[in-house]
Write a protein that holds these residues in place. Structure first.
Motif, PDB file in Angstrom:
ATOM      1  N   VAL A 145       5.971   1.094  -1.394  1.00  0.00           N
ATOM      2  CA  VAL A 145       5.319   2.322  -1.833  1.00  0.00           C
ATOM      3  C   VAL A 145       4.239   2.691  -0.828  1.00  0.00           C
ATOM      4  O   VAL A 145       3.405   1.852  -0.465  1.00  0.00           O
ATOM      5  N   GLY A 146       4.278   3.927  -0.358  1.00  0.00           N
ATOM      6  CA  GLY A 146       3.261   4.404   0.570  1.00  0.00           C
ATOM      7  C   GLY A 146       2.138   5.120  -0.168  1.00  0.00           C
ATOM      8  O   GLY A 146       2.392   6.019  -0.957  1.00  0.00           O
ATOM      9  N   ILE A 183       1.062   1.038   3.315  1.00  0.00           N
ATOM     10  CA  ILE A 183       2.233   0.646   2.537  1.00  0.00           C
ATOM     11  C   ILE A 183       1.922  -0.610   1.740  1.00  0.00           C
ATOM     12  O   ILE A 183       1.331  -1.566   2.251  1.00  0.00           O
ATOM     13  N   ILE A 184       2.316  -0.624   0.477  1.00  0.00           N
ATOM     14  CA  ILE A 184       2.169  -1.812  -0.351  1.00  0.00           C
ATOM     15  C   ILE A 184       3.527  -2.186  -0.941  1.00  0.00           C
ATOM     16  O   ILE A 184       4.406  -1.345  -1.095  1.00  0.00           O
ATOM     17  N   HIS A 185       3.676  -3.478  -1.248  1.00  0.00           N
ATOM     18  CA  HIS A 185       4.912  -3.983  -1.842  1.00  0.00           C
ATOM     19  C   HIS A 185       4.678  -4.207  -3.326  1.00  0.00           C
ATOM     20  O   HIS A 185       3.727  -4.899  -3.717  1.00  0.00           O
ATOM     21  N   ILE A 186       5.541  -3.637  -4.153  1.00  0.00           N
ATOM     22  CA  ILE A 186       5.428  -3.782  -5.604  1.00  0.00           C
ATOM     23  C   ILE A 186       6.655  -4.502  -6.139  1.00  0.00           C
ATOM     24  O   ILE A 186       7.793  -4.135  -5.835  1.00  0.00           O
TER      25      ILE A 186
END
Length: 478
Positions: free
Chosen positions: A367-368, A374-377
């Motif tokens: 997810v930007g 950018i992060i990872h979910i």
């Protein structure tokens, strides 16, 4: 055919797609930790709530038993930590297979059902510490509000407040930070939190020194709180036992030592680096704890507050007291993540092995976020860690008893995690003969510490029961 370690590391490694030069010998992302980062993790994990309760603990024991208990528990903790450092790899402490967790080390070295007991003790301790940290952070933030009220309206003003809003705010912050996926990614947060611990520890120590120097120190004695302070003989005994638990809580970094060692680069050997970190961290922690306990006792005497910074032994300069309590809150924000992350990861590993095809469990979604990158979910991570933080906050709201909770956690965790398992693994790994001189001494130490911890647990439980009987949940407190 890939090794077990490579399979276990596949999910973590896939998140960043590293090159071969960024891969360690077990297929995971290359570790870069040093003795400095490991020492920071250790200090962050334990140099917090324990500092604030030590003046009270020494007051219950007095000038003879108080310092003696601090030094004895510190020496025991360091000695067993050195033994535990050699258990990260097995069977050889330098070239053997990595044990990523404390539970993994016990399982591979001791086998049988002992690793299940270890994991129960370790994760129960992490839950307890999460509750204790939530209480401590909320009390510190509530103290800032009350400190400003006292400064404005006078020290006798009715500055009632409620910790529940602060518990909710703390939980919200921890929910956000809990989404950091890897323990190794906590290094920056850990260093910041460790710096905060130095600031408030020095502040509390400085204020206590100033109080002693000004001639306002309290009445002290060789045996601590007694009948002159309106404490009965039986209550004196219960408090003395409880204080042992508060001091034991201060030296509980064995609970995550192996997990911290798993962040270290492999050259020089991890066990040597970790022993250096334990020595540095142990010296820093013991000096701080000894100074805060004894000088805090000299400053307040037998009427030392349960929490040095929130018990309002200090009112002025109010801005300095506020700064110290803010630093406590920031430190505990980081400490919470360092202590809870091994439990987070254990549940997620179990779910991944149980449901390897589940997208809910194993899929990472990129997810930007504007200006944040950018992060990872991962949905499991989001649901599980958020639920954990919320439950810990609710329990803290129901049982906000600082010294009793810390003491109970301390004695429950210290014996199995800092004494029994490190010694048992050392005996098994070296093939030590039963009833030899060394074996007998180690076993005698194990059972002596167990007896002391049982007494400490009884004292803390008695204090907790008394607090529950008098406490009115969800009511404002002065």
């Amino acid at each position: 055919m890939p090794s077990r370690a490579v399979c276990e590391g596949a999910r973590e490694s896939s998140m960043s797609s590293p090159t071969m030069k960024q891969i360690d010998d077990d297929g995971r992302v290359k570790r870069t930790g040093t003795s400095l980062t490991a020492c920071a993790h250790l200090i962050t994990a334990v140099l917090g709530s324990g500092v604030l309760s030590l003046a009270w603990a020494v007051a219950q024991l007095g000038w003879i038993a108080g310092p003696a208990v601090i030094l004895t528990l510190s020496a025991i903790n360091y000695g067993t930590s050195v033994l535990l450092c050699d258990c990260y790899r097995s069977p050889d402490p330098v070239t053997g297979m990595r044990n990523y967790t404390y539970g993994g080390a016990v399982k591979n070295i001791l086998g049988g059902r002992k690793h299940q007991y270890l994991e129960w003790a370790q994760y129960t301790t992490m839950v307890g510490i999460s509750i204790g940290f939530t209480i401590t952070a909320s009390l510190s933030m509530m103290a800032v509000e009350k400190s400003n009220c006292y400064h404005k309206h006078g020290h006798e003003a009715d500055c009632y407040s409620s910790e529940y809003w602060f518990i909710a705010a703390f939980a919200l912050i921890e929910i956000i930070l809990s989404q950091i996926p890897r323990f190794h990614d906590l290094a920056g947060l850990s260093i910041v939190a460790s710096a905060m611990s130095f600031i408030y520890a020095f502040t509390g120590l400085g204020l206590a020194i100033a109080r002693v120097a000004s001639g306002e120190g309290g009445t002290t004695s060789l045996t601590g709180v007694g009948l002159a302070e309106g404490v009965s003989a039986s209550e004196k005994v219960w408090r003395a036992f409880s204080s042992i638990g508060n001091i034991a809580f201060s030296f509980g970094f064995c609970v995550i030592l192996v997990e911290i060692q798993d962040t270290l680069k492999s050259s020089p050997p991890e066990n040597k680096t970790m022993k250096k970190a334990c020595a540095m961290g142990g010296v820093v922690i013991t000096l701080f704890y000894g100074a805060c306990g004894m000088i805090g006792y000299a400053a307040f005497g037998n009427k030392a507050p349960g929490n040095l910074l929130t018990g309002f032994g200090f009112y002025e300069p109010f801005w300095l007291v506020d700064l110290a309590n803010i630093c406590v809150a920031i430190h505990i924000i980081g400490s919470y993540q360092v202590l809870a992350h091994p439990l987070f990861s254990a549940v997620e590993r179990w779910c991944s092995n149980k449901w390897p095809e589940s997208k809910l469990v194993n899929s990472e979604h990129v997810v930007g976020i504007p200006k944040l990158g950018i992060i990872h979910i991962n949905y499991l991570r989001l649901i599980w860690r958020t639920s954990y933080v919320i439950v810990m906050a609710l329990v803290a709201m129901i049982f906000p008893f600082f010294n009793a909770v810390l003491g109970l956690i301390g004695v429950i965790s210290f014996w199995p995690l800092a004494v029994y398992f490190p010694i048992d693994m050392y005996v098994a790994r070296t093939g030590m003969q039963p009833w030899s001189m060394t074996w007998t001494c180690l076993k005698l130490l194990t059972w002596t510490v167990l007896a002391a911890c049982l007494l400490g647990a009884a004292g803390s439980f008695h204090e907790l029961i008394e607090g529950i009987q008098k406490y009115k949940p969800f009511a404002p407190h002065g």
